[in-house]
Scaffold this motif. Structure first.
Motif, short mmCIF file in Angstrom:
data_model
loop_
_atom_site.label_atom_id
_atom_site.label_comp_id
_atom_site.label_asym_id
_atom_site.label_seq_id
_atom_site.Cartn_x
_atom_site.Cartn_y
_atom_site.Cartn_z
N ARG A 1 0.92 -0.90 -0.32
CA ARG A 1 0.14 0.01 -0.31
C ARG A 1 1.08 1.59 -0.01
O ARG A 1 1.78 1.09 0.44
CB ARG A 1 -0.66 0.02 0.88
N VAL A 2 0.43 2.04 -0.48
CA VAL A 2 1.02 3.49 -0.55
C VAL A 2 0.33 4.93 0.27
O VAL A 2 -0.62 4.38 0.15
CB VAL A 2 0.93 4.15 -2.03
N VAL A 3 1.00 5.55 1.56
CA VAL A 3 0.07 5.86 2.77
C VAL A 3 0.39 7.20 1.98
O VAL A 3 2.16 7.57 1.73
CB VAL A 3 0.83 5.67 3.88
N ILE A 4 -0.40 8.32 2.41
CA ILE A 4 0.04 9.28 1.46
C ILE A 4 -0.82 10.01 2.91
O ILE A 4 -1.48 10.23 3.43
CB ILE A 4 -1.17 9.88 0.85
N VAL A 5 0.10 10.65 3.23
CA VAL A 5 -0.64 11.83 4.55
C VAL A 5 -1.22 13.09 4.55
O VAL A 5 -0.66 14.16 3.32
CB VAL A 5 0.96 11.83 5.55
N SER A 6 -2.07 13.91 4.48
CA SER A 6 -2.53 14.33 4.50
C SER A 6 -2.84 15.02 6.11
O SER A 6 -3.13 14.63 6.63
CB SER A 6 -3.53 14.95 3.47
N SER A 7 -3.82 16.69 5.55
CA SER A 7 -4.41 17.04 6.81
C SER A 7 -5.90 17.70 6.93
O SER A 7 -5.80 18.16 5.66
CB SER A 7 -3.79 18.07 7.95
N MET A 8 -6.89 18.37 7.70
CA MET A 8 -7.55 19.54 7.75
C MET A 8 -7.23 20.41 6.71
O MET A 8 -8.58 20.89 6.55
CB MET A 8 -8.65 19.46 8.89
N ALA A 9 -6.11 21.01 6.53
CA ALA A 9 -5.65 22.12 5.65
C ALA A 9 -6.02 21.99 4.81
O ALA A 9 -6.14 22.75 3.74
CB ALA A 9 -4.58 22.23 6.09
N HIS A 10 -6.22 20.58 4.07
CA HIS A 10 -6.92 21.15 2.45
C HIS A 10 -8.08 21.17 2.55
O HIS A 10 -8.14 21.52 0.95
CB HIS A 10 -6.52 18.99 2.11
N THR A 11 -8.79 21.52 3.26
CA THR A 11 -10.07 21.60 3.07
C THR A 11 -10.29 23.40 2.16
O THR A 11 -10.60 24.29 2.00
CB THR A 11 -11.12 21.99 4.39
N SER A 12 -8.89 24.00 3.18
CA SER A 12 -8.20 24.94 2.85
C SER A 12 -7.64 25.70 1.55
O SER A 12 -7.46 26.71 1.34
CB SER A 12 -8.32 26.65 4.34
N GLY A 13 -6.58 24.39 1.09
CA GLY A 13 -6.29 25.28 -0.52
C GLY A 13 -7.07 24.95 -1.49
O GLY A 13 -8.27 24.60 -1.80
N LYS A 14 -6.06 25.69 -2.13
CA LYS A 14 -6.70 26.13 -3.87
C LYS A 14 -5.29 25.61 -4.60
O LYS A 14 -4.77 25.79 -3.73
CB LYS A 14 -7.38 27.95 -3.36
N MET A 15 -5.64 25.28 -5.03
CA MET A 15 -3.83 24.64 -6.47
C MET A 15 -4.09 26.13 -7.17
O MET A 15 -5.12 26.95 -7.67
CB MET A 15 -4.70 23.34 -7.27
N ASN A 16 -3.10 26.31 -7.13
CA ASN A 16 -2.57 27.86 -7.95
C ASN A 16 -1.76 26.79 -9.46
O ASN A 16 -0.75 26.91 -9.43
CB ASN A 16 -1.59 28.83 -7.16
N TRP A 17 -2.19 26.59 -10.58
CA TRP A 17 -2.05 26.03 -11.55
C TRP A 17 -1.09 26.41 -12.13
O TRP A 17 -0.04 26.08 -12.50
CB TRP A 17 -2.64 25.33 -12.30
N GLU A 18 -1.04 27.97 -12.30
CA GLU A 18 -0.36 28.92 -12.79
C GLU A 18 1.25 29.20 -12.26
O GLU A 18 2.11 29.38 -13.56
CB GLU A 18 -1.45 30.46 -13.56
N ASP A 19 0.74 28.74 -11.04
CA ASP A 19 2.53 29.08 -10.51
C ASP A 19 2.53 28.02 -9.22
O ASP A 19 2.61 28.63 -7.71
CB ASP A 19 2.95 30.84 -9.99
N ILE A 20 2.52 27.41 -9.33
CA ILE A 20 2.54 25.85 -8.90
C ILE A 20 3.71 26.05 -7.41
O ILE A 20 3.03 25.17 -6.33
CB ILE A 20 2.14 24.23 -9.01
N HIS A 21 4.81 26.54 -8.01
CA HIS A 21 5.60 26.22 -7.04
C HIS A 21 6.11 27.85 -6.46
O HIS A 21 7.15 28.36 -5.42
CB HIS A 21 7.12 26.49 -7.74
N TYR A 22 5.00 28.63 -6.80
CA TYR A 22 5.28 30.07 -6.73
C TYR A 22 7.08 31.15 -6.67
O TYR A 22 7.10 31.76 -5.59
CB TYR A 22 5.02 30.37 -4.69
#
Length: 71
Positions: A22-43
């Motif tokens: 299995r692959v274990v991926i760790v996240s948190s509830m912070a994902h609910t406030s996250g928005k993907m900035n596809w134009e500048d993914i690395h800022y």
């Protein structure tokens, strides 16, 4: 541009299924406030646009999207 671990997981994907790993991926509830900035993914395109909590939320959302893609 993809990261090293993403490339690793996708290249090992078939072997992982055959071996019942299995692959274990760790996240948190912070994902609910996250928005993907596809134009500048690395800022990097806009100097000074990096914000710690915005970046953290985006990274946790990316983890959730990665898990969804693998499922």
């Amino acid at each position: 541009m993809t990261s090293g671990y993403l490339n690793l997981v996708f290249s090992l994907r078939q072997n992982l299924y055959v071996l019942y790993y299995r692959v274990v991926i760790v996240s948190s509830m912070a994902h609910t406030s996250g928005k993907m900035n596809w134009e500048d993914i690395h800022y990097q395109k806009n100097p000074g646009s990096y914000e710690t909590f915005r970046s953290y939320g985006q990274s946790k959302l990316a983890n959730v999207l990665h898990a969804k893609e693998l499922s």
